[in-house]
Design a protein around this motif. Structure first.
Motif, PDB file in Angstrom:
ATOM      1  N   GLY A  14       0.812  -1.217   0.000  1.00 37.90           N
ATOM      2  CA  GLY A  14       0.000   0.000   0.000  1.00 37.90           C
ATOM      3  C   GLY A  14       0.844   1.266   0.000  1.00 37.90           C
ATOM      4  O   GLY A  14       0.537   2.222  -0.715  1.00 37.90           O
ATOM      5  N   SER A  15       1.908   1.274   0.796  1.00 34.00           N
ATOM      6  CA  SER A  15       2.723   2.488   0.889  1.00 34.00           C
ATOM      7  C   SER A  15       3.492   2.731  -0.411  1.00 34.00           C
ATOM      8  O   SER A  15       3.643   3.883  -0.848  1.00 34.00           O
ATOM      9  CB  SER A  15       3.682   2.403   2.083  1.00 34.00           C
ATOM     10  N   HIS A  16       3.948   1.657  -1.044  1.00 32.28           N
ATOM     11  CA  HIS A  16       4.615   1.839  -2.346  1.00 32.28           C
ATOM     12  C   HIS A  16       3.614   2.352  -3.393  1.00 32.28           C
ATOM     13  O   HIS A  16       3.956   3.184  -4.237  1.00 32.28           O
ATOM     14  CB  HIS A  16       5.225   0.507  -2.821  1.00 32.28           C
ATOM     15  N   ALA A  42       5.720   4.188   9.924  1.00 30.20           N
ATOM     16  CA  ALA A  42       7.038   4.497   9.350  1.00 30.20           C
ATOM     17  C   ALA A  42       7.035   4.411   7.819  1.00 30.20           C
ATOM     18  O   ALA A  42       7.817   5.097   7.156  1.00 30.20           O
ATOM     19  CB  ALA A  42       8.089   3.541   9.914  1.00 30.20           C
ATOM     20  N   ASN A  43       6.137   3.574   7.273  1.00 28.24           N
ATOM     21  CA  ASN A  43       6.108   3.409   5.818  1.00 28.24           C
ATOM     22  C   ASN A  43       5.593   4.637   5.073  1.00 28.24           C
ATOM     23  O   ASN A  43       5.798   4.750   3.861  1.00 28.24           O
ATOM     24  CB  ASN A  43       5.219   2.207   5.433  1.00 28.24           C
ATOM     25  N   GLY A 177      10.720  -7.071  -0.568  1.00 29.74           N
ATOM     26  CA  GLY A 177      11.472  -5.842  -0.799  1.00 29.74           C
ATOM     27  C   GLY A 177      11.386  -4.914   0.397  1.00 29.74           C
ATOM     28  O   GLY A 177      10.844  -5.275   1.438  1.00 29.74           O
ATOM     29  N   PRO A 178      11.953  -3.688   0.234  1.00 26.85           N
ATOM     30  CA  PRO A 178      11.922  -2.703   1.312  1.00 26.85           C
ATOM     31  C   PRO A 178      10.507  -2.451   1.818  1.00 26.85           C
ATOM     32  O   PRO A 178       9.557  -2.446   1.027  1.00 26.85           O
ATOM     33  CB  PRO A 178      12.498  -1.439   0.646  1.00 26.85           C
ATOM     34  N   ARG A 179      10.403  -2.211   3.115  1.00 26.93           N
ATOM     35  CA  ARG A 179       9.154  -1.966   3.856  1.00 26.93           C
ATOM     36  C   ARG A 179       8.388  -3.243   4.204  1.00 26.93           C
ATOM     37  O   ARG A 179       7.275  -3.156   4.712  1.00 26.93           O
ATOM     38  CB  ARG A 179       8.222  -0.991   3.126  1.00 26.93           C
TER      39      ARG A 179
END
Lengths: 329, 329
Positions: A14-16, A42-43, A177-179
């Motif tokens: 969701g954040s990406h 934090a995301n 991946g990241p997050r």
């Protein structure tokens, strides 16, 4: 100008997706609703866009007088240890969440949903085309996730058939991946967290079960292309994943090598762990021929390792400065 | 003494179940909630028991301060034309209905759910054991029913696994008999309604698709035995059906013969009509060895025909007396 709602927008995918959405200039307002069950504030802390607003709430109970032109439904845990421990809540987030979000969609608006390759269960066909009906045990311990994704697809496709709802549904395959949460519980984040904290890498089963690891940038790129497409005759759902199949053991060995030879230990398989999973990308190639997964697992795992290391350094530095402040030094 | 709630209790199966429940002496209160979408008040009008109460409401929105020792969830349309025309409402009745009913169950109470043989979709295995994972298209026009039954099973079995909920789930196979709606839309009621109004019998497809026709008395007997059983080690779900497989055409021919040779006409198949459906009764025979379907389809169809004829006579007589009253004669 459009009003957009992202349910689960503080989560990994969701954040990406929010980052991509904020690159669009036709959006005047982007609201994220997230209860931070598996999502992390934090995301989204890096987002400084005035169009952006975060609402902490269960999606089922979101209170707003707005109606939205586009709704993105990503509100769900995605990792087995998380959804298996709270199955009722998982079904509620996906399905009752979808009912609530349908109420918040403007007439003529678009409803985008992240389903999952888990709708295929433990597949008897490989690779899996979207038409494969799957092999899910609706009485089993993974069923809350698998069946609520299936039933939410059904709800939306039936709204498409009977009401003409504009629906876009993707089925991502093993994204990493990241997050990702360090305690997410799935293979790549497990290996990376273990490696960075000096623990052996845990492989469940013999490690020969294979997955199609999709690096988050590639997957979100696929989502964005499909979700924002207006001129396709393909009704969905759409597999979005990397069709290079790699065993869990191979990824573990790669992380081990990257980190100077960390040992690998084996533990029993979790229940109903699928033995294989690989997207048939025929429809994806037809719908968005310019899209493909360009990041190899070696590159993606390296980037993920770097991101986790950086996060841990930040956390450690914060802890240290907190400690310094407390002791008055 | 127990308080019992039957959701969908004015429906075909629900009303027969209520008749059985009221034979029990350990029940002090039996509440039926039904919105009369596909249920009929006529199905419960004969009940004169002071313990019985009817509440007209959607199950999702049932307002009551009671908590119940036993909850029976049968609130759902069961016939394709009905659920295909209102899929969102179908999913809501099953799944959001189940969430509401869980709130109304006393701690330690029992939750009984009528799932469906539709969870098997168009099966590749015959007969179907409960362990068969099915072949349902979660994007297809029958999916609202199939997937909401599957997802509600998942919710309840996961509540069983994580919370120790006392759950009993049955999967009935093609039930027919008295109190089916004349406009139900499934084969037996179609044939009988057509025969009694002098129309040809409509067979969809070539009629060679087979079904395991379960006469309602046999099926409800199976439900009651299983739902009220306390000492079984079988966690469910349980197939309840007649394992004698008969083609749709054979039933049409039988009705035709009974009514003096009514013609049979053929029309195209509805979408995704399963080609076969037959219960594997191994578990049913293990759990309740004294139960079996004892009524042949010939006997059951005759009884159904008699019941429909009687209902039509009553309706005709009512219409006539209304007409007489209106004209003042």
């Amino acid at each position: 100008m459009k009003k957009v709602l992202v349910a689960g927008g503080a989560g990994f995918l969701g954040s990406h997706l929010c980052d991509r959405l904020l690159n669009r200039s036709d959006i005047e307002k982007l609201i994220v609703v997230d209860n931070l069950w598996t999502g992390l504030e934090a995301n989204i802390l890096h987002i400084r866009d005035p169009r952006f607003q975060f609402v902490r709430s269960d999606v089922e109970n979101l209170q707003t007088s707005d109606k939205f032109d586009e709704v993105y439904h990503l509100a769900s845990p995605a990792s087995p240890p998380w959804y298996m421990s709270e199955p009722k809540r998982t079904i509620s987030a996906n399905l009752i969440g979808a009912f609530r979000l349908l109420d918040l969609l403007k007439k003529g608006g678009r409803f985008c949903f992240t389903s999952s390759s888990e709708v295929y269960g433990d597949p008897l066909v490989s690779p899996q085309p979207e038409s494969y009906k799957g092999q899910v045990d609706c009485t089993g311990p993974r069923s809350s996730y698998d069946e609520s994704k299936r039933c939410t697809e059904s709800l939306l496709f039936e709204m498409q058939r009977t009401q003409g709802l504009d629906v876009k549904i993707v089925r991502p395959f093993n994204v990493y991946g990241p997050r990702t949460r360090p305690d997410d519980g799935r293979a790549v984040s497990n290996f990376v967290s273990q490696a960075l904290t000096g623990r052996p890498l845990t492989v469940y089963g013999d490690g020969m079960q294979s997955r199609s690891w999709g690096y988050v940038d590639d997957i979100i790129d696929g989502f964005a292309r499909y979700f924002w497409m207006n001129d396709t005759d393909y009704r969905g759902p759409l597999n979005v994943g990397n069709d290079r199949e790699i065993s869990v053991l191979e990824v573990a060995q790669y992380v081990s090598r990257l980190m100077g030879g960390i040992p690998i230990v084996f533990e029993p398989s979790p229940p109903h762990d699928p033995t294989n999973r690989r997207p048939d990308l025929t429809n994806a190639n037809y719908v968005m021929p310019e899209w493909s997964c360009s990041i190899s697992y070696e590159e993606g795992v390296s980037r993920t390792l770097d991101w986790f290391r950086q996060e841990m350094d930040i956390t450690a530095a914060q802890a240290e400065s907190l400690q310094l402040a407390k002791t008055g030094r």
